[in-house]
Design a protein around this motif. Structure first.
Motif, PDB file in Angstrom:
ATOM      1  N   THR A 173       0.825  -1.201   0.000  1.00 47.38           N
ATOM      2  CA  THR A 173       0.000   0.000   0.000  1.00 47.38           C
ATOM      3  C   THR A 173       0.860   1.253   0.000  1.00 47.38           C
ATOM      4  OG1 THR A 173      -0.101  -0.057   2.422  1.00 47.38           O
ATOM      5  CG2 THR A 173      -1.852  -1.186   1.208  1.00 47.38           C
ATOM      6  N   GLY A 174       2.143   1.089   0.076  1.00 45.87           N
ATOM      7  CA  GLY A 174       3.132   2.154   0.040  1.00 45.87           C
ATOM      8  C   GLY A 174       4.492   1.533  -0.185  1.00 45.87           C
ATOM      9  N   PRO A 175       5.524   2.340  -0.382  1.00 48.55           N
ATOM     10  CA  PRO A 175       6.867   1.772  -0.556  1.00 48.55           C
ATOM     11  C   PRO A 175       7.263   0.963   0.682  1.00 48.55           C
ATOM     12  CG  PRO A 175       6.831   4.097  -1.179  1.00 48.55           C
ATOM     13  CD  PRO A 175       5.539   3.821  -0.505  1.00 48.55           C
ATOM     14  N   VAL A 176       7.676  -0.284   0.476  1.00 44.52           N
ATOM     15  CA  VAL A 176       8.009  -1.144   1.607  1.00 44.52           C
ATOM     16  C   VAL A 176       9.182  -2.057   1.238  1.00 44.52           C
ATOM     17  CG1 VAL A 176       6.222  -2.809   0.912  1.00 44.52           C
ATOM     18  CG2 VAL A 176       7.135  -2.877   3.241  1.00 44.52           C
ATOM     19  N   TYR A 177      10.161  -2.111   2.114  1.00 37.93           N
ATOM     20  CA  TYR A 177      11.300  -3.013   1.940  1.00 37.93           C
ATOM     21  C   TYR A 177      10.870  -4.438   2.332  1.00 37.93           C
ATOM     22  CZ  TYR A 177      15.599  -5.483   3.215  1.00 37.93           C
ATOM     23  OH  TYR A 177      16.600  -6.422   3.346  1.00 37.93           O
ATOM     24  N   VAL A 178      11.280  -5.433   1.519  1.00 41.10           N
ATOM     25  CA  VAL A 178      10.890  -6.826   1.780  1.00 41.10           C
ATOM     26  C   VAL A 178      12.098  -7.737   1.632  1.00 41.10           C
ATOM     27  CG1 VAL A 178       9.416  -8.758   1.121  1.00 41.10           C
ATOM     28  CG2 VAL A 178       8.555  -6.424   0.925  1.00 41.10           C
ATOM     29  N   CYS A 179      12.309  -8.577   2.638  1.00 44.41           N
ATOM     30  CA  CYS A 179      13.272  -9.680   2.563  1.00 44.41           C
ATOM     31  C   CYS A 179      12.467 -10.954   2.804  1.00 44.41           C
ATOM     32  CB  CYS A 179      14.379  -9.529   3.603  1.00 44.41           C
ATOM     33  SG  CYS A 179      15.550 -10.924   3.635  1.00 44.41           S
ATOM     34  N   LEU A 180      12.265 -11.771   1.772  1.00 43.79           N
ATOM     35  CA  LEU A 180      11.396 -12.947   1.853  1.00 43.79           C
ATOM     36  C   LEU A 180      12.223 -14.201   1.600  1.00 43.79           C
ATOM     37  CD1 LEU A 180       8.544 -14.140   2.135  1.00 43.79           C
ATOM     38  CD2 LEU A 180       8.268 -13.843  -0.335  1.00 43.79           C
ATOM     39  N   GLN A 181      12.159 -15.138   2.540  1.00 36.06           N
ATOM     40  CA  GLN A 181      12.921 -16.387   2.450  1.00 36.06           C
ATOM     41  C   GLN A 181      11.962 -17.562   2.496  1.00 36.06           C
ATOM     42  OE1 GLN A 181      16.488 -16.947   5.013  1.00 36.06           O
ATOM     43  NE2 GLN A 181      15.436 -18.738   5.775  1.00 36.06           N
ATOM     44  N   ALA A 182      12.098 -18.489   1.529  1.00 40.69           N
ATOM     45  CA  ALA A 182      11.267 -19.682   1.479  1.00 40.69           C
ATOM     46  C   ALA A 182      11.914 -20.805   2.284  1.00 40.69           C
ATOM     47  CB  ALA A 182      11.047 -20.119   0.019  1.00 40.69           C
ATOM     48  N   TYR A 183      11.211 -21.943   2.348  1.00 39.33           N
ATOM     49  CA  TYR A 183      11.722 -23.104   3.077  1.00 39.33           C
ATOM     50  C   TYR A 183      13.055 -23.563   2.493  1.00 39.33           C
ATOM     51  CZ  TYR A 183      11.907 -27.826   4.992  1.00 39.33           C
ATOM     52  OH  TYR A 183      12.300 -28.972   5.639  1.00 39.33           O
ATOM     53  N   GLY A 184      13.996 -23.902   3.373  1.00 38.21           N
ATOM     54  CA  GLY A 184      15.319 -24.326   2.932  1.00 38.21           C
ATOM     55  C   GLY A 184      16.304 -23.184   2.787  1.00 38.21           C
ATOM     56  N   GLY A 185      15.889 -21.948   3.108  1.00 40.89           N
ATOM     57  CA  GLY A 185      16.803 -20.807   3.032  1.00 40.89           C
ATOM     58  C   GLY A 185      16.821 -20.115   1.683  1.00 40.89           C
ATOM     59  N   ARG A 186      15.970 -20.539   0.719  1.00 38.92           N
ATOM     60  CA  ARG A 186      15.982 -19.927  -0.611  1.00 38.92           C
ATOM     61  C   ARG A 186      15.398 -18.518  -0.535  1.00 38.92           C
ATOM     62  NH1 ARG A 186      12.055 -19.802  -4.567  1.00 38.92           N
ATOM     63  NH2 ARG A 186      10.772 -21.235  -3.337  1.00 38.92           N
ATOM     64  N   LYS A 187      16.140 -17.517  -1.078  1.00 43.91           N
ATOM     65  CA  LYS A 187      15.690 -16.131  -1.093  1.00 43.91           C
ATOM     66  C   LYS A 187      14.715 -15.926  -2.251  1.00 43.91           C
ATOM     67  CE  LYS A 187      18.157 -14.400   2.325  1.00 43.91           C
ATOM     68  NZ  LYS A 187      18.939 -15.579   2.675  1.00 43.91           N
ATOM     69  N   VAL A 188      13.486 -15.544  -1.926  1.00 47.89           N
ATOM     70  CA  VAL A 188      12.483 -15.248  -2.936  1.00 47.89           C
ATOM     71  C   VAL A 188      12.552 -13.782  -3.332  1.00 47.89           C
ATOM     72  CG1 VAL A 188      10.022 -15.269  -3.465  1.00 47.89           C
ATOM     73  CG2 VAL A 188      10.996 -17.077  -2.050  1.00 47.89           C
ATOM     74  N   LEU A 189      12.604 -12.895  -2.340  1.00 50.81           N
ATOM     75  CA  LEU A 189      12.824 -11.464  -2.547  1.00 50.81           C
ATOM     76  C   LEU A 189      14.029 -11.078  -1.707  1.00 50.81           C
ATOM     77  CD1 LEU A 189       9.134 -10.155  -2.425  1.00 50.81           C
ATOM     78  CD2 LEU A 189      10.566 -10.480  -4.447  1.00 50.81           C
ATOM     79  N   ASN A 190      15.139 -10.790  -2.373  1.00 48.02           N
ATOM     80  CA  ASN A 190      16.413 -10.585  -1.674  1.00 48.02           C
ATOM     81  C   ASN A 190      16.631  -9.108  -1.371  1.00 48.02           C
ATOM     82  OD1 ASN A 190      18.852 -11.057  -0.493  1.00 48.02           O
ATOM     83  ND2 ASN A 190      19.949 -11.504  -2.385  1.00 48.02           N
ATOM     84  N   GLY A 191      15.803  -8.564  -0.489  1.00 43.98           N
ATOM     85  CA  GLY A 191      15.979  -7.185  -0.054  1.00 43.98           C
ATOM     86  C   GLY A 191      15.584  -6.189  -1.134  1.00 43.98           C
ATOM     87  N   VAL A 192      14.320  -6.176  -1.532  1.00 43.94           N
ATOM     88  CA  VAL A 192      13.835  -5.262  -2.576  1.00 43.94           C
ATOM     89  C   VAL A 192      12.772  -4.340  -1.972  1.00 43.94           C
ATOM     90  CG1 VAL A 192      14.292  -6.937  -4.401  1.00 43.94           C
ATOM     91  CG2 VAL A 192      12.041  -6.872  -3.338  1.00 43.94           C
ATOM     92  N   THR A 193      12.545  -3.209  -2.642  1.00 47.38           N
ATOM     93  CA  THR A 193      11.513  -2.267  -2.221  1.00 47.38           C
ATOM     94  C   THR A 193      10.357  -2.352  -3.201  1.00 47.38           C
ATOM     95  OG1 THR A 193      13.126  -0.770  -1.213  1.00 47.38           O
ATOM     96  CG2 THR A 193      10.963   0.137  -1.744  1.00 47.38           C
ATOM     97  N   LEU A 194       9.175  -2.725  -2.696  1.00 49.00           N
ATOM     98  CA  LEU A 194       7.987  -2.847  -3.531  1.00 49.00           C
ATOM     99  C   LEU A 194       7.241  -1.516  -3.555  1.00 49.00           C
ATOM    100  CD1 LEU A 194       6.647  -6.344  -2.368  1.00 49.00           C
ATOM    101  CD2 LEU A 194       8.257  -5.810  -4.215  1.00 49.00           C
TER     102      LEU A 194
END
Length: 256
Positions: A173-194
């Motif tokens: 809903t606004g600029p937001v930093y995201v670090c998203l990690q899936a099962y097993g340590g896989r980075k889905v979003l590696n520190g991006v701003t949406l």
């Protein structure tokens, strides 16, 4: 009560004890000790081992092992038992905690399997008199038991444990930093701003760990829309098919 893993880690670091020292003292492999600290229960052999390792590790740090085991049983054991049972209509009634589900087999099949086993044993005993080698284990249905389960009569394989996955979509809903990690340590979003209004894909995994820079985002978890508190500081969550819960900063994912 604080998270189990956080209590273990804080007690070890407070006493300045390395994981390798605990490994030598408790004879528990270092990777299992780290799994306890990270509350990654699915990396351990099973609930029985989790409780045994947890009690031993806690007592080695001077903590109340029995109390931590009870905390684990209240928060995790029932969930684990449900996941381990095969999915079927009108399934069996819940069994006593700690017992593995048995494969239901008709009595006539049990009797037939027993008769076949007796015949096979007699044939093997007869052939062993010529070769000097006995092979009783191959005729014994108990030999088909594996490390992680018990096979049914006549070598029937145990039912496979179903993998439960969760669907996650982020709605900024606004600029937001995201670090998203899936099962097993896989980075889905590696520190991006949406950016707000951008359409984000739906991700699937057994578990997600996420760090948000602020509260300018909503989450859709398995089709259910959940808000995020309007905060200006980082917030961390762990997300599974059973819901979302806060994650200590010590267990939060790390992105570039």
């Amino acid at each position: 009560m604080a998270e189990i893993g956080a209590m273990l880690r804080e007690a070890r670091m407070r006493d300045r004890i390395d994981v390798s020292e605990i490994e030598a003292k408790t004879k528990i492999r270092a990777k299992y000790l780290r799994a306890l600290e990270n509350e990654e229960w699915d990396l351990l052999p099973g609930p029985t081992y989790v409780k045994s390792f947890l009690r031993t590790y806690a007592e080695a740090l001077g903590l109340d092992g029995k109390l931590l085991v009870e905390e684990y049983k209240l928060g995790h054991e029932r969930l684990s038992d449900v996941e381990m049972q095969p999915i079927m209509a009108g399934g069996p009634a819940p069994r006593e905690r700690g017992r593995r589900p048995r494969v239901g087999v008709p009595r006539w099949l049990l009797a037939a399997a027993g008769a076949v086993a007796v015949v096979v044993i007699l044939l093997i005993i007869g052939s062993s008199s010529n070769t000097g080698t006995t092979h009783h284990r191959t005729a014994n249905p108990a030999a088909s038991r594996g490390k992680h389960g018990t096979a049914g009569p006549a070598g029937l394989a145990p039912a496979a444990r179903p993998v439960v996955r969760v669907a996650l979509q982020l709605l900024p809903t606004g600029p937001v930093y995201v670090c998203l990690q899936a099962y097993g340590g896989r980075k889905v979003l590696n520190g991006v701003t949406l950016s707000p209004g951008t359409r984000q894909p739906v991700y699937h995994s057994r578990r997600f760990k996420i760090t948000l820079g602020n509260g300018s985002v909503r989450m859709r978890i398995d089709g259910r829309l959940l808000p995020v508190p309007q905060v200006s500081t980082a917030v961390n969550y762990v997300i599974t098919a059973h819901g979302r819960r806060p994650l200590p900063s010590t267990q939060a994912p790390r992105c570039a």
